[in-house]
Design a protein around this motif. Sequence first.
Motif, PDB file in Angstrom:
ATOM      1  N   ILE A  15       0.872  -1.177   0.000  1.00 14.70           N
ATOM      2  CA  ILE A  15       0.000   0.000   0.000  1.00 14.70           C
ATOM      3  C   ILE A  15       0.908   1.225   0.000  1.00 14.70           C
ATOM      4  O   ILE A  15       1.707   1.420   0.918  1.00 14.70           O
ATOM      5  CB  ILE A  15      -0.939   0.023   1.215  1.00 14.70           C
ATOM      6  N   ILE A  17       1.254   5.196   0.217  1.00 16.19           N
ATOM      7  CA  ILE A  17       0.501   6.340   0.735  1.00 16.19           C
ATOM      8  C   ILE A  17       1.094   7.611   0.131  1.00 16.19           C
ATOM      9  O   ILE A  17       2.241   7.977   0.412  1.00 16.19           O
ATOM     10  CB  ILE A  17       0.540   6.398   2.269  1.00 16.19           C
ATOM     11  N   CYS A 114      -2.536   3.534  10.770  1.00 16.08           N
ATOM     12  CA  CYS A 114      -1.955   2.321  10.190  1.00 16.08           C
ATOM     13  C   CYS A 114      -1.539   1.413  11.340  1.00 16.08           C
ATOM     14  O   CYS A 114      -0.744   1.820  12.199  1.00 16.08           O
ATOM     15  CB  CYS A 114      -0.739   2.651   9.316  1.00 16.08           C
ATOM     16  N   TRP A 116      -0.060  -2.406  12.428  1.00 19.87           N
ATOM     17  CA  TRP A 116       0.532  -3.702  12.082  1.00 19.87           C
ATOM     18  C   TRP A 116       0.110  -4.732  13.130  1.00 19.87           C
ATOM     19  O   TRP A 116       0.160  -4.470  14.339  1.00 19.87           O
ATOM     20  CB  TRP A 116       2.048  -3.608  12.056  1.00 19.87           C
ATOM     21  N   TRP A 123      -0.590  -5.037   7.548  1.00 16.73           N
ATOM     22  CA  TRP A 123      -0.945  -3.681   7.961  1.00 16.73           C
ATOM     23  C   TRP A 123      -2.428  -3.463   7.661  1.00 16.73           C
ATOM     24  O   TRP A 123      -2.908  -3.828   6.590  1.00 16.73           O
ATOM     25  CB  TRP A 123      -0.146  -2.649   7.171  1.00 16.73           C
ATOM     26  N   VAL A 125      -4.837  -0.327   7.186  1.00 16.48           N
ATOM     27  CA  VAL A 125      -4.785   1.110   6.947  1.00 16.48           C
ATOM     28  C   VAL A 125      -6.209   1.652   6.964  1.00 16.48           C
ATOM     29  O   VAL A 125      -7.085   1.150   6.256  1.00 16.48           O
ATOM     30  CB  VAL A 125      -4.118   1.413   5.586  1.00 16.48           C
ATOM     31  N   ILE A 143       3.837  -1.278   3.759  1.00 17.66           N
ATOM     32  CA  ILE A 143       3.464   0.123   3.531  1.00 17.66           C
ATOM     33  C   ILE A 143       4.685   0.836   2.973  1.00 17.66           C
ATOM     34  O   ILE A 143       5.792   0.711   3.510  1.00 17.66           O
ATOM     35  CB  ILE A 143       2.985   0.811   4.820  1.00 17.66           C
ATOM     36  N   SER A 145       5.574   4.572   2.543  1.00 16.58           N
ATOM     37  CA  SER A 145       5.131   5.924   2.895  1.00 16.58           C
ATOM     38  C   SER A 145       5.792   6.927   1.960  1.00 16.58           C
ATOM     39  O   SER A 145       6.990   7.197   2.060  1.00 16.58           O
ATOM     40  CB  SER A 145       5.478   6.246   4.347  1.00 16.58           C
ATOM     41  N   TYR A 362       0.668   5.663  13.545  1.00 14.53           N
ATOM     42  CA  TYR A 362       1.143   4.302  13.284  1.00 14.53           C
ATOM     43  C   TYR A 362       1.268   3.543  14.599  1.00 14.53           C
ATOM     44  O   TYR A 362       1.598   4.118  15.640  1.00 14.53           O
ATOM     45  CB  TYR A 362       2.508   4.341  12.597  1.00 14.53           C
ATOM     46  N   PHE A 388       7.840  -1.834   6.632  1.00 15.84           N
ATOM     47  CA  PHE A 388       7.519  -0.411   6.482  1.00 15.84           C
ATOM     48  C   PHE A 388       8.690   0.294   5.815  1.00 15.84           C
ATOM     49  O   PHE A 388       9.835   0.199   6.278  1.00 15.84           O
ATOM     50  CB  PHE A 388       7.244   0.229   7.842  1.00 15.84           C
TER      51      PHE A 388
END
Length: 499
Positions: A15, A17, A114, A116, A123, A125, A143, A145, A362, A388
């Motif tokens: 994912i 972001i 988010c 975990w 994750w 979200v 994720i 970021s 997070y 991450f």
Amino acid sequence: MKNEQDLESKVYDVIIIGAGISGIGCAAYLRRKQPKKTWCILEGRDDLGGTWDLFRYPGIRSDSDLYTFSYDFKPWNSDKAIAGAREIKDYIAETADEYGIRQQIRFGRKVFACQWRSATGLWTVTATRTDTGEEETWQGRWIFSATGYYDYDQGYRPDFPEEETFSGPIIHPQHWPEDLDYEGKRIAVIGSGATAVTLVPALAATAAHVVQVQRTPSYVMPLPERDGLLTLARLLPSRNLTHRLMRTKNIVQRHLFWVLCQRYPKLMRKLIRRMNAANLPKDFAIDEHFNPPYDPWQQRLCAVPDGDLYKSLSSGKASIVTGHIKRFVENGIEMQSGEIVPADIIVTATGLNIKMAGGIAYAVDERKIVWSEHAIYRGMLLDGIPNFALCIGYTTNSWTLKVSLLCEYFCQLLGEMDRLGKAVCVPERPSGGMELKPLLDFGAGYVQRSIDSLPRQGNGYPWMMTFSYGGDVKMMKRSSVVRPEMKLADAPQGSATPN
């Protein structure tokens, strides 16, 4: 609608972001290097582009050349080495369309949490739809970021004494009104950074007069809007070769200039002063207005394409006042010296704020992540945080040069984990501990105001936040994709299988 429901029900490999230059870049790399991976992009705004969609103030442009600011896999074909926001956004949009990225972006999703969960190895979200206010949840194994580190909601705006006495509008560039009429007006622009240096000549084109009010000067250097090597480079048989030549030349040139500034700051200060003097009237007070109290590249240099700032100052359409502001008055700004800067409009180009990872909350297994408690690993992973990746570009070079390296490594890491049959990756600090220091060794105000809230870095590779493109390229090539500091684990039993 069915398509959106299908997207929301999937468990994604990644994912992403943010749909700015970093997020679109990551998606393009996944398309090119890991075509079997599933991913989506969650973007809080209604369009892609990030910074280049948000900021709308007059004259907004890059302060890096576009041959290095562009992606390494997509040539920058414009004649302009320094380009405006519209051209940059169009370039990002072209990349998204060429790689089929746009249909994987869910716009108007403002991510706020988010989480975990080790039990599932995923994750979760959570985002709010900006059109309906509804909450949505998305699940992914990783994720990425790509929100940068600026606060896109609010710029840095100090309070000035007696602001309420000023009779005109006070505007921050981050929230520029589309209907602002400044033709024939007197404008005071407070600030000395790239935004102020950009605004002054852009406003001066139609305003009655523009005054740049700065507490301390910044280093300002002229750059040609069109690179002189481009005519020769166009003779090469392909756009890719032209792009590669221009990119390589600018990487080497910029790095050499940075090295010279580090080793010979007094000499480079004199050289920059000479450039300024050559572009300004002989009686201009250069040592008052263009003589910073710090060495070159302790803060970012401001680029002046084709000398537009110098031209505005030389023509009398713009001027500079250097000193401390005492207070605002009804018709302008009073300086500590007693000088009154007349203004109908005041623009506070006073900088930006940092908001780590987009200000998203997070957590790992219900434990809130405090960024300053974690150390950066290989410039993008953080110790103790599984799966991450954090994308932060260069501060002393083009942002995207670093982004490209990080995305390349991210794709290599995903491939190597697949080869090893592993699903979870967590960097761990050395058992004997290590010395930690601030993440960014940079004197800019927006960095210094937030340095304690950022992750930390160690004093040696791979725990350093490096800023040398050439050095980073060498390290990426010579270092194995998975090192001993990276603890890999199998997927939790019963966890979701790839879609």
